[in-house]
Design a protein around this motif. Structure first.
Motif, PDB file in Angstrom:
ATOM      1  N   TRP A 175       5.620  -4.909   7.554  1.00  0.00           N
ATOM      2  CA  TRP A 175       4.770  -6.076   7.758  1.00  0.00           C
ATOM      3  C   TRP A 175       4.891  -7.060   6.593  1.00  0.00           C
ATOM      4  O   TRP A 175       5.037  -6.671   5.445  1.00  0.00           O
ATOM      5  N   THR A 182      -3.748   7.010   4.789  1.00  0.00           N
ATOM      6  CA  THR A 182      -2.657   7.398   3.901  1.00  0.00           C
ATOM      7  C   THR A 182      -1.644   8.226   4.666  1.00  0.00           C
ATOM      8  O   THR A 182      -2.003   9.057   5.484  1.00  0.00           O
ATOM      9  N   HIS A 214      -0.142   5.443  11.356  1.00  0.00           N
ATOM     10  CA  HIS A 214      -1.496   5.726  10.886  1.00  0.00           C
ATOM     11  C   HIS A 214      -2.447   5.873  12.067  1.00  0.00           C
ATOM     12  O   HIS A 214      -3.188   6.842  12.168  1.00  0.00           O
ATOM     13  N   PHE A 227       5.642   9.736  -2.533  1.00  0.00           N
ATOM     14  CA  PHE A 227       5.496   8.354  -2.106  1.00  0.00           C
ATOM     15  C   PHE A 227       4.582   8.301  -0.894  1.00  0.00           C
ATOM     16  O   PHE A 227       4.805   9.002   0.089  1.00  0.00           O
ATOM     17  N   MET A 252       4.816   1.700  10.277  1.00  0.00           N
ATOM     18  CA  MET A 252       4.038   2.601   9.432  1.00  0.00           C
ATOM     19  C   MET A 252       2.553   2.573   9.799  1.00  0.00           C
ATOM     20  O   MET A 252       1.926   3.611   9.923  1.00  0.00           O
ATOM     21  N   LEU A 292      -5.172  -1.016   0.367  1.00  0.00           N
ATOM     22  CA  LEU A 292      -4.915  -1.032  -1.071  1.00  0.00           C
ATOM     23  C   LEU A 292      -5.822  -2.031  -1.784  1.00  0.00           C
ATOM     24  O   LEU A 292      -5.425  -2.623  -2.774  1.00  0.00           O
ATOM     25  N   GLU A 347      -6.823  -0.131  -5.740  1.00  0.00           N
ATOM     26  CA  GLU A 347      -5.777   0.870  -5.868  1.00  0.00           C
ATOM     27  C   GLU A 347      -6.201   2.060  -6.714  1.00  0.00           C
ATOM     28  O   GLU A 347      -5.932   3.213  -6.379  1.00  0.00           O
ATOM     29  N   HIS A 352       2.357   5.904   1.884  1.00  0.00           N
ATOM     30  CA  HIS A 352       2.060   4.605   2.480  1.00  0.00           C
ATOM     31  C   HIS A 352       0.567   4.550   2.730  1.00  0.00           C
ATOM     32  O   HIS A 352       0.031   5.375   3.466  1.00  0.00           O
ATOM     33  N   ALA A 353      -0.095   3.598   2.092  1.00  0.00           N
ATOM     34  CA  ALA A 353      -1.545   3.489   2.245  1.00  0.00           C
ATOM     35  C   ALA A 353      -1.880   2.218   2.999  1.00  0.00           C
ATOM     36  O   ALA A 353      -1.173   1.220   2.900  1.00  0.00           O
ATOM     37  N   MET A 354      -2.938   2.297   3.777  1.00  0.00           N
ATOM     38  CA  MET A 354      -3.277   1.160   4.619  1.00  0.00           C
ATOM     39  C   MET A 354      -4.253   0.221   3.923  1.00  0.00           C
ATOM     40  O   MET A 354      -4.247  -0.969   4.168  1.00  0.00           O
ATOM     41  N   MET A 358      -6.689  -5.072   6.419  1.00  0.00           N
ATOM     42  CA  MET A 358      -5.915  -4.082   5.661  1.00  0.00           C
ATOM     43  C   MET A 358      -4.909  -4.752   4.730  1.00  0.00           C
ATOM     44  O   MET A 358      -4.498  -5.888   4.929  1.00  0.00           O
ATOM     45  N   LYS A 359      -4.578  -4.011   3.667  1.00  0.00           N
ATOM     46  CA  LYS A 359      -3.532  -4.449   2.739  1.00  0.00           C
ATOM     47  C   LYS A 359      -2.592  -3.276   2.555  1.00  0.00           C
ATOM     48  O   LYS A 359      -2.737  -2.520   1.594  1.00  0.00           O
ATOM     49  N   PRO A 360      -1.656  -3.091   3.464  1.00  0.00           N
ATOM     50  CA  PRO A 360      -0.807  -1.902   3.375  1.00  0.00           C
ATOM     51  C   PRO A 360       0.186  -1.994   2.223  1.00  0.00           C
ATOM     52  O   PRO A 360       0.505  -3.090   1.759  1.00  0.00           O
ATOM     53  N   GLY A 361       0.656  -0.844   1.783  1.00  0.00           N
ATOM     54  CA  GLY A 361       1.624  -0.810   0.698  1.00  0.00           C
ATOM     55  C   GLY A 361       2.056   0.616   0.421  1.00  0.00           C
ATOM     56  O   GLY A 361       1.416   1.561   0.861  1.00  0.00           O
ATOM     57  N   VAL A 362       3.150   0.755  -0.297  1.00  0.00           N
ATOM     58  CA  VAL A 362       3.647   2.085  -0.657  1.00  0.00           C
ATOM     59  C   VAL A 362       3.361   2.313  -2.128  1.00  0.00           C
ATOM     60  O   VAL A 362       3.705   1.482  -2.965  1.00  0.00           O
ATOM     61  N   ILE A 363       2.689   3.429  -2.439  1.00  0.00           N
ATOM     62  CA  ILE A 363       2.441   3.743  -3.841  1.00  0.00           C
ATOM     63  C   ILE A 363       3.084   5.068  -4.188  1.00  0.00           C
ATOM     64  O   ILE A 363       3.315   5.906  -3.318  1.00  0.00           O
ATOM     65  N   ALA A 364       3.395   5.239  -5.457  1.00  0.00           N
ATOM     66  CA  ALA A 364       3.976   6.494  -5.941  1.00  0.00           C
ATOM     67  C   ALA A 364       2.895   7.275  -6.656  1.00  0.00           C
ATOM     68  O   ALA A 364       2.254   6.761  -7.553  1.00  0.00           O
ATOM     69  N   LYS A 416      -3.493  10.090  13.553  1.00  0.00           N
ATOM     70  CA  LYS A 416      -4.745  10.630  13.038  1.00  0.00           C
ATOM     71  C   LYS A 416      -5.890  10.513  14.022  1.00  0.00           C
ATOM     72  O   LYS A 416      -6.622  11.461  14.261  1.00  0.00           O
ATOM     73  N   ASN A 438       2.677  -8.919   5.212  1.00  0.00           N
ATOM     74  CA  ASN A 438       1.562  -8.916   4.276  1.00  0.00           C
ATOM     75  C   ASN A 438       1.435  -7.634   3.477  1.00  0.00           C
ATOM     76  O   ASN A 438       0.412  -7.415   2.839  1.00  0.00           O
ATOM     77  N   THR A 439       2.460  -6.787   3.525  1.00  0.00           N
ATOM     78  CA  THR A 439       2.429  -5.586   2.709  1.00  0.00           C
ATOM     79  C   THR A 439       2.379  -5.988   1.239  1.00  0.00           C
ATOM     80  O   THR A 439       3.208  -6.772   0.779  1.00  0.00           O
ATOM     81  N   VAL A 440       1.366  -5.448   0.508  1.00  0.00           N
ATOM     82  CA  VAL A 440       1.133  -5.970  -0.836  1.00  0.00           C
ATOM     83  C   VAL A 440       2.020  -5.322  -1.893  1.00  0.00           C
ATOM     84  O   VAL A 440       2.272  -5.902  -2.927  1.00  0.00           O
ATOM     85  N   LYS A 441       2.485  -4.113  -1.614  1.00  0.00           N
ATOM     86  CA  LYS A 441       3.120  -3.379  -2.696  1.00  0.00           C
ATOM     87  C   LYS A 441       4.129  -2.406  -2.112  1.00  0.00           C
ATOM     88  O   LYS A 441       3.918  -1.851  -1.038  1.00  0.00           O
ATOM     89  N   ASP A 442       5.248  -2.216  -2.801  1.00  0.00           N
ATOM     90  CA  ASP A 442       6.209  -1.215  -2.333  1.00  0.00           C
ATOM     91  C   ASP A 442       6.869  -0.563  -3.537  1.00  0.00           C
ATOM     92  O   ASP A 442       7.828  -1.080  -4.092  1.00  0.00           O
ATOM     93  N   GLU A 443       6.322   0.580  -3.935  1.00  0.00           N
ATOM     94  CA  GLU A 443       6.864   1.243  -5.119  1.00  0.00           C
ATOM     95  C   GLU A 443       8.083   2.088  -4.788  1.00  0.00           C
ATOM     96  O   GLU A 443       8.748   2.610  -5.669  1.00  0.00           O
TER      97      GLU A 443
END
Lengths: 147, 157
Positions: A99, B116, A39, B129, A35, B135, B138, B131-133, B86-92, A43, A101-106
């Motif tokens: 990864w 994003t 990015h 949904f 992912m 976070l 937030e 994916h943000a790089m 970076m602190k990647p993660g998926v947000i809704a 871009k 260290n991915t902090v969040k996965d909604e």
């Protein structure tokens, strides 16, 4: 005088375009998962091409070149995000590891790989019930199952 | 979109009638067409609000190019420095956009800004949904995404 200024501007645009494209390539090599690689590659690449086209526009200073360059920028800006979205989405749903260290996965647990349904998490109870009964009505992805 | 096509058509007509092919004359033709459409838009439903939307579109293009460069620089900075910030993660993100065109435009523009990447829309089209790089903050990210969505909808509606 104006010519030297224009030349400088063209040089700056070309150089920054090259730097951004290089960074996209370095990003693909360095970043940890699919992912984040998407990015970097799409871009920065798109911005690089756009800057290069602007430099070409300034250099040739011609209506035909300008129209073509604008068309190129338009096409890149339309197609790049779609490709990134398609690859990223496919990678996520197929289960490419992300990864550590991915902090969040909604999105986690929202996707049902049997029925190919993606829940929003905002549905009411009734809607959820309806969704379960009408599984076969509309699969999101057409899957051909051979028995 | 139809409004812009009409504007372009009027500009081409202007160029043909004046017989002077050139960038500046084409621009002037666009300006004249814009004024004409401003007078006509009350009568024709599909053109309604066109003169209001065009300045918004131009403003959005300026805002978006700025955003594109700034966000690209933050991503670039993270790529060259050896430590990952970076602190990647998926947000809704709940969507305000309703029709398919609106959702497509919003998702595409979110994908275009670095940092994003829109992954998918839920089946009921209420949530996107992403994916943000970065976070780190937030709420700030969500606010900026919402702001972007509102600007896009301001142009399309």
């Amino acid at each position: 005088m104006t010519e030297t200024i224009v030349n400088w501007v063209i040089a700056i645009f070309m150089l920054s375009s090259g730097i951004f494209t290089l960074l996209a390539a370095v990003g693909i090599l360095r970043l940890p998962d699919l992912m984040t690689r998407m990015h970097a590659s799409t871009k920065a690449g798109a911005l690089g091409v756009a800057l290069m086209m602007i430099a070409a526009m300034l250099h040739f200073n011609d209506l035909v070149v300008m129209a073509k360059a604008l068309a190129v920028i338009m096409f890149i800006l339309i197609t790049a995000p779609i490709a990134a979205h398609a690859i990223g989405r496919a990678g996520y749903f197929v289960g490419v590891p992300i990864w550590v260290n991915t902090v969040k996965d909604e999105l986690f647990n929202r996707y049902d790989s049997d029925t190919h349904r993606l829940r929003s998490g905002l549905e009411t109870e009734e809607e959820l019930k309806k969704m379960k009964t009408s599984n076969k009505d509309k699969p999101r992805i057409r899957v051909t199952t051979k028995k | 979109m139809i409004g812009f096509m009409w504007n372009l058509l009027l500009a081409v007509t202007w160029v043909v009638l004046t017989g002077d092919v050139g960038g500046i004359n084409l621009l002037f033709g666009l300006f004249v067409g814009y004024l004409v459409l401003g007078v006509m838009q009350r009568q024709i439903p599909s053109l309604r609000g066109y003169t209001r939307r065009l300045p918004r579109l131009l403003k959005f293009i300026a805002f978006f190019s700025k955003e594109l460069v700034v966000a690209n620089l933050t991503v670039a900075f993270d790529i060259i420095t050896p430590v990952w910030h970076m602190k990647p993660g998926v947000i809704a993100m709940p969507l305000e956009a309703k029709t398919e065109l609106e959702i497509t435009m919003v998702a595409n523009l979110i994908s275009l800004t670095p940092g994003t990447l829109s992954l998918d829309v839920s089946d009921d089209r209420r949530v996107l949904f992403i994916h943000a790089m970065f976070l780190d903050n937030e709420q700030e990210l969500r606010d900026s995404l919402k702001d972007m969505e509102r600007r896009v909808l301001g142009i399309l509606r």
